[in-house]
Write a protein that holds these residues in place. Structure first.
Motif, PDB file in Angstrom:
ATOM      1  N   SER A 425       0.715  -0.969   0.171  1.00 10.22           N
ATOM      2  CA  SER A 425      -0.326   0.247  -0.062  1.00 10.22           C
ATOM      3  C   SER A 425       0.642   1.276  -0.198  1.00 10.22           C
ATOM      4  O   SER A 425       0.481   2.025  -0.664  1.00 10.22           O
ATOM      5  N   LEU A 426       1.731   1.103   0.600  1.00  6.25           N
ATOM      6  CA  LEU A 426       3.129   2.183   0.319  1.00  6.25           C
ATOM      7  C   LEU A 426       3.246   2.899  -0.637  1.00  6.25           C
ATOM      8  O   LEU A 426       3.906   3.458  -0.663  1.00  6.25           O
ATOM      9  N   ILE A 427       4.081   1.670  -1.036  1.00  4.28           N
ATOM     10  CA  ILE A 427       4.539   1.729  -2.331  1.00  4.28           C
ATOM     11  C   ILE A 427       3.821   2.240  -3.732  1.00  4.28           C
ATOM     12  O   ILE A 427       4.507   3.274  -4.116  1.00  4.28           O
ATOM     13  N   PHE A 428       2.304   1.970  -3.489  1.00  2.53           N
ATOM     14  CA  PHE A 428       1.313   2.272  -4.492  1.00  2.53           C
ATOM     15  C   PHE A 428       1.154   3.528  -4.430  1.00  2.53           C
ATOM     16  O   PHE A 428       1.017   4.647  -4.943  1.00  2.53           O
ATOM     17  N   ILE A 429       1.344   3.792  -2.875  1.00  2.00           N
ATOM     18  CA  ILE A 429       1.124   5.409  -2.790  1.00  2.00           C
ATOM     19  C   ILE A 429       2.370   6.455  -2.688  1.00  2.00           C
ATOM     20  O   ILE A 429       2.125   7.220  -3.256  1.00  2.00           O
ATOM     21  N   TYR A 430       2.940   5.860  -2.720  1.00  2.00           N
ATOM     22  CA  TYR A 430       4.415   6.756  -3.700  1.00  2.00           C
ATOM     23  C   TYR A 430       4.762   6.802  -4.652  1.00  2.00           C
ATOM     24  O   TYR A 430       5.590   7.859  -5.267  1.00  2.00           O
ATOM     25  N   LEU A 431       4.614   5.947  -5.541  1.00  2.00           N
ATOM     26  CA  LEU A 431       4.370   6.047  -6.954  1.00  2.00           C
ATOM     27  C   LEU A 431       3.327   7.343  -7.867  1.00  2.00           C
ATOM     28  O   LEU A 431       3.967   7.782  -8.314  1.00  2.00           O
ATOM     29  N   ILE A 432       1.809   6.886  -6.424  1.00  2.00           N
ATOM     30  CA  ILE A 432       0.746   7.451  -7.222  1.00  2.00           C
ATOM     31  C   ILE A 432       1.665   9.274  -6.769  1.00  2.00           C
ATOM     32  O   ILE A 432       1.032  10.801  -7.114  1.00  2.00           O
ATOM     33  N   GLY A 433       2.384   9.341  -5.666  1.00  2.00           N
ATOM     34  CA  GLY A 433       2.878  11.013  -5.630  1.00  2.00           C
ATOM     35  C   GLY A 433       3.930  11.295  -6.251  1.00  2.00           C
ATOM     36  O   GLY A 433       3.721  12.628  -6.307  1.00  2.00           O
ATOM     37  N   MET A 434       4.321  10.496  -7.111  1.00  2.00           N
ATOM     38  CA  MET A 434       5.520  10.804  -8.391  1.00  2.00           C
ATOM     39  C   MET A 434       4.669  11.971 -10.066  1.00  2.00           C
ATOM     40  O   MET A 434       4.913  12.671  -9.908  1.00  2.00           O
ATOM     41  N   LEU A 435       2.858  12.163  -8.781  1.00  2.00           N
ATOM     42  CA  LEU A 435       1.866  12.825 -10.207  1.00  2.00           C
ATOM     43  C   LEU A 435       2.758  14.171  -9.576  1.00  2.00           C
ATOM     44  O   LEU A 435       2.566  15.316 -10.085  1.00  2.00           O
ATOM     45  N   GLY A 436       3.369  14.488  -8.401  1.00  2.00           N
ATOM     46  CA  GLY A 436       3.806  15.604  -7.944  1.00  2.00           C
ATOM     47  C   GLY A 436       4.317  16.389  -8.767  1.00  2.00           C
ATOM     48  O   GLY A 436       4.979  17.830  -8.890  1.00  2.00           O
ATOM     49  N   PHE A 437       5.574  15.845  -9.640  1.00  2.00           N
ATOM     50  CA  PHE A 437       6.625  16.404 -10.499  1.00  2.00           C
ATOM     51  C   PHE A 437       5.324  17.415 -11.347  1.00  2.00           C
ATOM     52  O   PHE A 437       6.314  17.995 -12.868  1.00  2.00           O
ATOM     53  N   LEU A 438       4.642  16.941 -11.253  1.00  2.00           N
ATOM     54  CA  LEU A 438       3.342  17.767 -12.629  1.00  2.00           C
ATOM     55  C   LEU A 438       3.641  19.348 -11.920  1.00  2.00           C
ATOM     56  O   LEU A 438       2.821  19.819 -12.993  1.00  2.00           O
TER      57      LEU A 438
END
Length: 602
Positions: A425-438
Motif C-alpha cells: 500500500s505504501l509503495i502504491f501511494i509513493y508511485l501516485i505521489g510522483m504525480l507531484g512532478f506535474l
C-alpha cells in the motif's frame, strides 16, 4: 458471525506489545478447538534482534510471522470472514497516549486552515465563515464522539472503514472506503506541490520539481519507520502548529486592539465591506472549505488498531476535538474576519489552497506592519503541508490495508511486514505521489481539480456514514437484548448526536449541490457542477457495481439481530466489563462537580 457463533473471544496483549495471543473457540460448523496465533512484534524473532543491523533491516520487510492452528473458514459468509480478518490484522501497536493526543489536537491543522480559510472568507465574508465552521464543527464533534465509542469497543484494522461493512452493508463499506482512500492518495501529490510552491516564497530560482523530490523522499523516510515514525513526527509537528495558531490568535487580538500600524480595528470590516458576501449562497460556499479544514479528525480512530491502549487513549483524544474546534477554528475565524476584509484581492489566490500569499494569517500580519512574522508563518505553513502529506500516506495506506483484508480490493495491498507496515500500500501511494512532478506543467491545476472532483463530497459522506454506523451499532445492541452497560466508552452526545450529525451533513451536501448548479457570480456551468459533484453519481455507480458483483441484492442492510458485536474486542468478559464500567460511573458520581465537568470535556 452472530453472537452465538463465538463461544468466547479473548485478545491478550503483552506489556511490550511484542506478542499478541488471540484465542477463539468456534462452533456451529465454523471449526472447533482452541485457536491461537502469535504476532512476533515489529522486529521479528529474538534471534533476529541480536543479528547485524543490516540483516534486521532487510528482514523487517518480510511478512509478519503468524503461528496459528488450522481453522476452517470456508463455511463463513464473506461478511463474517471480513470481520474476522480485520480483528486479527497484524498491524503494529506502538502509538502511545501522547501520540494520539497530539494527532487529535493538530491532525487537521493544515493548509485548509492556514490558506483555504482565505478563500472561504472571500466567498462568504466573516460571518459566513464563522457560521460554516460552527455547523461543520458541531457535526464533526458528533461524528468523532460516535467514532470514538465504536473504535474503543472494536480497535480493528481500518476502524470506520470496517464499521461501514460491519454495521451497515459491505457495499457501503466498499464505496466509502474506496472514496476515502482516493481522497488521501490524491491529496498526497497535491501537498507535495504545495510544499514546493511554499518554498518559492523564499527562493524561486530552483525548479519546484527539486523540492517535490526532496519532500517525497522525506515522507518516504518517515514512513520507513512505520507507525512509530508517523506518530513521533506528527507529535512534534503538531506541537509547532498548535503553538503557531495560539501565537497568531494572541497577535491578532493585539492587532485588533490597535497594536499594528493601522491603529484600532475592532469590528471595522464587519461594517464595511460587511459581514456577509453573496448572502446565503456565500454561507453554503464556505462548507467545502470548512470540510477541507476539518479533514483529518477521523485519523485518530483510524490509528486505534495501532494504539497500545485504546481504552485509555482514544476517549481523551476524542474529547480533544471540542477544544480544537473552539480554539483553533472558531477563535481563528473571528480574528481573521476582523483583520482581513473579504474584498482583499490576495484572498482569491487561495482557491488552489497552495499559494501562501493568499493565507489570511500572512495577509493580516503583513497589513499589521510586522516584518519578521510573515516568514515565520510561511515556515509554519510549510510544516503543516508536510504534516498533511505525511497523514495522507498514513490514512490511505491503512485504509487500503483494511479494504484488502476485507477482500474489497486486491489482497496484496493487505501485506503487513514485520515492522507492521502495509508495504505494498505504501509503495502504491509513493508511485501516485510522483504525480507531484506535474508541478512543472502549467496545466497541473486543471489536472488536480478533476482528480479531486472524484472525491469532492466524499468527506461529508464519510462522516455521515460514521454517524449512521453508530446508530446501527446502537440498534444492534437493542435488537440483541444488550445495552450500553457493556460499552467501554459511550459518546457524550449519545445516539441523538449521531442523528443531528447526519441531518446537518445531509443539509450541507444539499447546499453544496445548489451552489454547484448555480455558482456564485456566474451562470449555471456544467463543468463546474461536475467538478464539485462528480462523486455523487460515482458513488451510486460503485454501489450498484459492488451489489451486482457480490450478488447481494437480496440484502440492502445488515439486520440488528445479525450484527457481530463481539469479534475484535480486547475486553471480552462481558460481566466483568459491566462491573468495571459500573464502578467507574459510581466513582464519577461521587466526584466533585468540577471534576465531573472536566472529565466530560477532557
Amino acid at each position: 458471525m452472530n453472537k452465538g457463533d463465538i463461544e468466547s473471544s479473548e485478545l491478550k496483549y503483552s506489556p511490550t506489545m511484542e506478542a499478541v495471543e488471540p484465542h477463539e473457540t468456534w462452533k456451529d460448523g465454523y471449526g472447533s478447538g482452541l485457536r491461537s496465533f502469535e504476532f512476533n512484534g515489529d522486529e521479528g524473532s529474538s534471534d533476529e534482534e541480536k543479528g547485524p543491523l543490516l540483516r534486521r533491516f532487510v528482514d523487517s520487510f518480510k511478512p509478519v510471522q503468524l503461528e496459528d492452528d488450522d481453522v476452517d473458514l470456508s463455511q463463513l459468509t464473506p461478511l463474517e470472514r471480513s470481520i474476522y480478518a480485520t480483528a486479527r490484522h497484524p498491524l503494529s501497536r506502538k502509538l502511545k497516549s501522547r501520540h494520539l493526543q497530539m494527532i487529535a489536537i493538530g491532525g487537521s491543522i493544515g493548509t485548509g486552515l492556514f490558506v483555504g480559510s482565505g478563500y472561504a472568507l472571500a466567498s462568504g465574508g466573516p460571518a459566513a465563515i464563522i457560521i460554516g465552521y460552527i455547523l461543520v464543527g458541531f457535526a464533526m464533534f458528533c461524528m468523532v464522539c460516535a467514532l470514538g465509542e465504536m473504535s474503543v469497543q472494536f480497535p480493528v484494522s481500518g476502524s470506520f472503514n470496517a464499521f461501514y461493512s460491519r454495521f451497515i452493508d459491505p457495499s457501503v463499506g466498499f464505496v466509502f472506503g474506496i472514496l476515502y482512500a482516493c481522497s488521501w492518495v490524491i491529496s498526497f501529490p497535491s501537498e507535495l506541490i504545495a510544499c514546493a510552491i511554499t518554498v518559492e516564497y523564499w527562493n524561486d530560482s530552483i525548479s519546484p520539481a527539486v523540492w517535490v523530490a526532496i519532500f517525497l523522499a522525506t515522507v518516504m523516510v518517515i514512513n520507513l519507520f512505520g507507525v512509530k515514525g508517523y506518530g513521533e513526527v506528527e507529535f512534534f509537528l503538531s506541537i509547532i502548529k498548535v503553538l503557531a495558531v495560539i501565537g497568531f490568535i494572541i497577535c491578532g487580538i493585539c492587532l485588533i486592539c490597535g497594536a499594528g500600524n493601522k491603529g484600532y480595528i475592532g469590528g471595522r470590516y464587519w461594517h464595511h465591506p460587511g459581514a456577509f458576501n453573496h448572502g446565503f449562497k456565500g454561507v453554503c460556499s464556505v462548507f467545502v472549505s470548512a470540510a477541507f479544514s476539518f479533514g483529518g479528525c477521523e485519523l485518530v480512530a483510524l490509528a486505534a488498531a495501532e494504539t497500545a491502549n485504546p481504552k485509555k487513549s482514544l476517549p481523551k483524544a476524542t474529547k480533544q476535538v471540542f477544544w480544537r474546534i473552539t480554539i483553533f477554528y472558531f477563535l481563528t475565524a473571528v480574528v481573521i474576519g476582523c483583520l482581513v476584509p473579504y474584498t482583499n484581492k490576495q484572498l482569491l489566490n487561495g482557491s488552489s489552497s497552495e499559494d501562501v500569499t493568499a493565507s489570511p494569517f500572512v495577509i493580516a500580519i503583513v497589513n499589521g506592519g510586522i516584518k519578521v512574522l510573515p516568514d515565520i508563518m510561511n515556515a509554519v505553513v510549510l510544516i503543516s503541508v508536510l504534516s498533511v502529506g505525511n497523514s495522507s500516506v498514513f490514512g490511505c495506506s491503512r485504509t487500503m490495508a483494511s479494504l484488502a483484508v476485507q477482500g474489497l480490493i486486491p489482497r496484496i495491498f493487505g501485506y503487513i511486514d514485520r515492522s507492521g507496515r502495509p508495504l505494498f500500500s505504501l509503495i502504491f501511494i509513493y508511485l501516485i505521489g510522483m504525480l507531484g512532478f506535474l508541478v512543472v506543467n502549467e496545466n497541473q491545476g486543471k489536472v488536480f481539480t478533476w482528480f479531486f472532483s472524484i472525491c469532492s463530497l466524499s468527506s461529508f459522506f464519510t462522516w455521515a456514514g460514521i454517524c449512521v454506523a453508530h446508530i446501527r451499532f446502537r440498534w444492534g445492541l437493542y435488537a440483541q437484548g444488550r445495552s450500553t452497560e457493556e460499552v467501554i466508552f459511550t459518546s457524550p452526545m449519545g445516539v441523538y448526536g449521531s442523528y443531528a450529525g447526519v441531518t446537518i451533513l445531509v443539509l450541507i451536501v444539499m447546499g453544496e449541490v445548489w451552489v454547484s448548479i448555480f455558482p456564485i457570480g456566474s451562470p449555471a456551468d456544467v463543468v463546474v457542477f461536475w467538478q464539485n459533484c462528480l462523486s455523487l453519481p460515482l458513488m451510486i455507480v460503485m454501489w450498484i457495481a459492488h451489489k451486482t458483483y457480490s450478488r447481494s441484492w437480496n440484502r440492502l442492510y445488515i439486520r440488528g439481530e445479525d450484527m457481530d458485536l463481539d469479534t475484535g474486542r480486547r475486553e471480552v468478559d462481558i460481566e466483568l466489563l459491566k462491573q468495571e464500567i459500573a464502578d467507574e460511573k459510581q466513582a464519577m458520581r461521587e466526584s466533585p462537580l468540577y471534576y465531573r465537568i472536566y472529565r466530560f470535556w477532557c
